[in-house]
Scaffold this motif. Sequence first.
Motif, PDB file in Angstrom:
ATOM      1  N   HIS A 254       0.837  -1.200   0.000  1.00 13.03           N
ATOM      2  CA  HIS A 254       0.000   0.000   0.000  1.00 13.03           C
ATOM      3  C   HIS A 254       0.872   1.250   0.000  1.00 13.03           C
ATOM      4  N   PHE A 255       1.746   1.364   0.993  1.00 13.77           N
ATOM      5  CA  PHE A 255       2.681   2.489   1.039  1.00 13.77           C
ATOM      6  C   PHE A 255       3.663   2.420  -0.127  1.00 13.77           C
ATOM      7  N   VAL A 256       4.053   1.203  -0.458  1.00  7.26           N
ATOM      8  CA  VAL A 256       4.872   0.947  -1.649  1.00  7.26           C
ATOM      9  C   VAL A 256       4.211  -0.171  -2.446  1.00  7.26           C
ATOM     10  N   PRO A 257       4.422  -0.211  -3.759  1.00  6.50           N
ATOM     11  CA  PRO A 257       3.732  -1.196  -4.605  1.00  6.50           C
ATOM     12  C   PRO A 257       4.391  -2.562  -4.607  1.00  6.50           C
TER      13      PRO A 257
ATOM     14  N   ASP B 183      17.713  -4.375  12.057  1.00  2.12           N
ATOM     15  CA  ASP B 183      17.283  -3.038  11.665  1.00  2.12           C
ATOM     16  C   ASP B 183      16.079  -3.212  10.736  1.00  2.12           C
ATOM     17  N   VAL B 184      14.882  -2.968  11.262  1.00  2.00           N
ATOM     18  CA  VAL B 184      13.645  -3.230  10.517  1.00  2.00           C
ATOM     19  C   VAL B 184      13.116  -1.940   9.909  1.00  2.00           C
ATOM     20  N   HIS B 185      13.075  -1.906   8.601  1.00  2.84           N
ATOM     21  CA  HIS B 185      12.664  -0.728   7.831  1.00  2.84           C
ATOM     22  C   HIS B 185      11.218  -0.913   7.381  1.00  2.84           C
ATOM     23  N   LEU B 186      10.320  -0.154   7.994  1.00  4.39           N
ATOM     24  CA  LEU B 186       8.893  -0.277   7.706  1.00  4.39           C
ATOM     25  C   LEU B 186       8.484   0.637   6.560  1.00  4.39           C
ATOM     26  N   MET B 187       8.277   0.059   5.408  1.00  2.78           N
ATOM     27  CA  MET B 187       7.719   0.782   4.269  1.00  2.78           C
ATOM     28  C   MET B 187       6.230   0.480   4.231  1.00  2.78           C
ATOM     29  N   ILE B 188       5.538   0.994   5.257  1.00  2.00           N
ATOM     30  CA  ILE B 188       4.121   0.690   5.449  1.00  2.00           C
ATOM     31  C   ILE B 188       3.366   1.967   5.803  1.00  2.00           C
ATOM     32  N   SER B 189       2.060   1.925   5.601  1.00  2.00           N
ATOM     33  CA  SER B 189       1.230   3.105   5.832  1.00  2.00           C
ATOM     34  C   SER B 189       0.959   3.378   7.300  1.00  2.00           C
TER      35      SER B 189
ATOM     36  N   HIS C 165       8.696   5.572   7.886  1.00  2.00           N
ATOM     37  CA  HIS C 165       8.730   6.686   6.935  1.00  2.00           C
ATOM     38  C   HIS C 165       7.941   7.882   7.442  1.00  2.00           C
ATOM     39  N   ILE C 166       8.566   9.052   7.328  1.00  2.00           N
ATOM     40  CA  ILE C 166       7.900  10.280   7.739  1.00  2.00           C
ATOM     41  C   ILE C 166       6.696  10.564   6.844  1.00  2.00           C
ATOM     42  N   GLU C 167       6.662   9.967   5.645  1.00  2.00           N
ATOM     43  CA  GLU C 167       5.545  10.168   4.722  1.00  2.00           C
ATOM     44  C   GLU C 167       4.366   9.232   4.990  1.00  2.00           C
ATOM     45  N   SER C 168       4.481   8.383   5.999  1.00  2.00           N
ATOM     46  CA  SER C 168       3.391   7.447   6.312  1.00  2.00           C
ATOM     47  C   SER C 168       2.168   8.184   6.853  1.00  2.00           C
TER      48      SER C 168
ATOM     49  N   VAL D  97      14.985   3.856  17.389  1.00  2.00           N
ATOM     50  CA  VAL D  97      14.013   4.307  16.399  1.00  2.00           C
ATOM     51  C   VAL D  97      14.700   5.203  15.373  1.00  2.00           C
ATOM     52  N   GLY D  98      14.230   5.094  14.138  1.00  2.00           N
ATOM     53  CA  GLY D  98      14.750   5.937  13.078  1.00  2.00           C
ATOM     54  C   GLY D  98      13.638   6.401  12.166  1.00  2.00           C
ATOM     55  N   ILE D  99      13.916   7.447  11.408  1.00  2.00           N
ATOM     56  CA  ILE D  99      12.976   7.962  10.418  1.00  2.00           C
ATOM     57  C   ILE D  99      13.625   7.878   9.047  1.00  2.00           C
ATOM     58  N   SER D 100      12.828   7.457   8.069  1.00  2.00           N
ATOM     59  CA  SER D 100      13.288   7.356   6.692  1.00  2.00           C
ATOM     60  C   SER D 100      12.631   8.418   5.826  1.00  2.00           C
ATOM     61  N   LEU D 101      13.388   8.888   4.824  1.00  2.00           N
ATOM     62  CA  LEU D 101      12.903   9.897   3.887  1.00  2.00           C
ATOM     63  C   LEU D 101      12.957   9.351   2.468  1.00  2.00           C
ATOM     64  N   LYS D 102      11.845   9.473   1.749  1.00  2.00           N
ATOM     65  CA  LYS D 102      11.842   9.159   0.322  1.00  2.00           C
ATOM     66  C   LYS D 102      12.667  10.204  -0.434  1.00  2.00           C
ATOM     67  N   PRO D 103      13.064   9.883  -1.661  1.00  2.00           N
ATOM     68  CA  PRO D 103      13.896  10.827  -2.416  1.00  2.00           C
ATOM     69  C   PRO D 103      13.304  12.228  -2.586  1.00  2.00           C
ATOM     70  N   LYS D 104      12.000  12.334  -2.729  1.00  2.00           N
ATOM     71  CA  LYS D 104      11.401  13.643  -2.975  1.00  2.00           C
ATOM     72  C   LYS D 104      11.111  14.422  -1.692  1.00  2.00           C
ATOM     73  N   THR D 105      11.356  13.822  -0.536  1.00  2.00           N
ATOM     74  CA  THR D 105      11.103  14.487   0.742  1.00  2.00           C
ATOM     75  C   THR D 105      12.320  15.301   1.162  1.00  2.00           C
ATOM     76  N   ALA D 106      12.092  16.541   1.529  1.00  2.00           N
ATOM     77  CA  ALA D 106      13.184  17.437   1.901  1.00  2.00           C
ATOM     78  C   ALA D 106      13.862  16.995   3.193  1.00  2.00           C
ATOM     79  N   ALA D 107      15.155  17.227   3.274  1.00  2.00           N
ATOM     80  CA  ALA D 107      15.924  16.884   4.470  1.00  2.00           C
ATOM     81  C   ALA D 107      15.349  17.537   5.717  1.00  2.00           C
ATOM     82  N   GLN D 108      14.852  18.754   5.567  1.00  2.00           N
ATOM     83  CA  GLN D 108      14.375  19.529   6.719  1.00  2.00           C
ATOM     84  C   GLN D 108      13.174  18.897   7.412  1.00  2.00           C
ATOM     85  N   GLU D 109      12.478  17.995   6.752  1.00  2.00           N
ATOM     86  CA  GLU D 109      11.304  17.359   7.349  1.00  2.00           C
ATOM     87  C   GLU D 109      11.655  16.568   8.614  1.00  2.00           C
TER      88      GLU D 109
END
Length: 221
Positions: free
Chosen positions: A39-42, A63-69, A89-92, A110-122
């Motif tokens: 859903h968050f990713v195809p 290190d579990v990377h959640l690419m989920i909504s 993901h901060i975009e979730s 805990v960590g936060i991931s950023l997609k390529p189009k998401t600005a660093a400042q987020e």
Amino acid sequence: MLKIAPSILSCDFANLGKEVNDMKLAGADLIHVDVMDGHFVPNISLGLPVVASLRKSTDMFLDVHLMISDPLTYGPQFADAGADMVVFHIESDSPPQAVIDAIKSKGKKVGISLKPKTAAQEVFPYLDQLDMVLVMTVEPGFGGQKFMADMCPKLEIIRRECERLGLLTMDIQVDGGIDNNTIAAAYSAGANVFVAGSALYGKPDYKKAVDELREHARSAI
């Protein structure tokens, strides 16, 4: 500290436990576990039972990377299943602060991931609460994509902000297209944790592959 994180997305799932522990013997620092919900990713990958099984078969840092909504619901469950760190993901759809609090309440990193189009400042408002920032150097969802060199300025921005805040031990991870040809650029830009899939699990000699990645990263110094 430079860390190598093999991604099990590229390993032989029929021999998952052995594949993970072989990377430990090869000198890898942690194991990267990609979780995708379709859903968050195809794409759909693995879930809680796999992490729980891994936890029983290895003492490697997971290190579990959640690419989920919905990381607010599932993040704590992955922590309970045996993840040492949960990255979301901060975009979730989940409020970032709530997810951070939920994971920390489990005593996990805990960590936060950023997609390529998401600005660093987020990610800036949360830096002082994080153990790691993950900068995606491909679009999340599929392995084997080409490294996006235009993400290097984002790495530089985040590293500079961490230094400004005195967060000198912050891990900055990159995931996507990391191999002997791309790792030096990411390292020189500020990353210190490198997720690699086919560059490691696609090789006949895991120790040689891990060592070569380290050497190529350090060539940037």
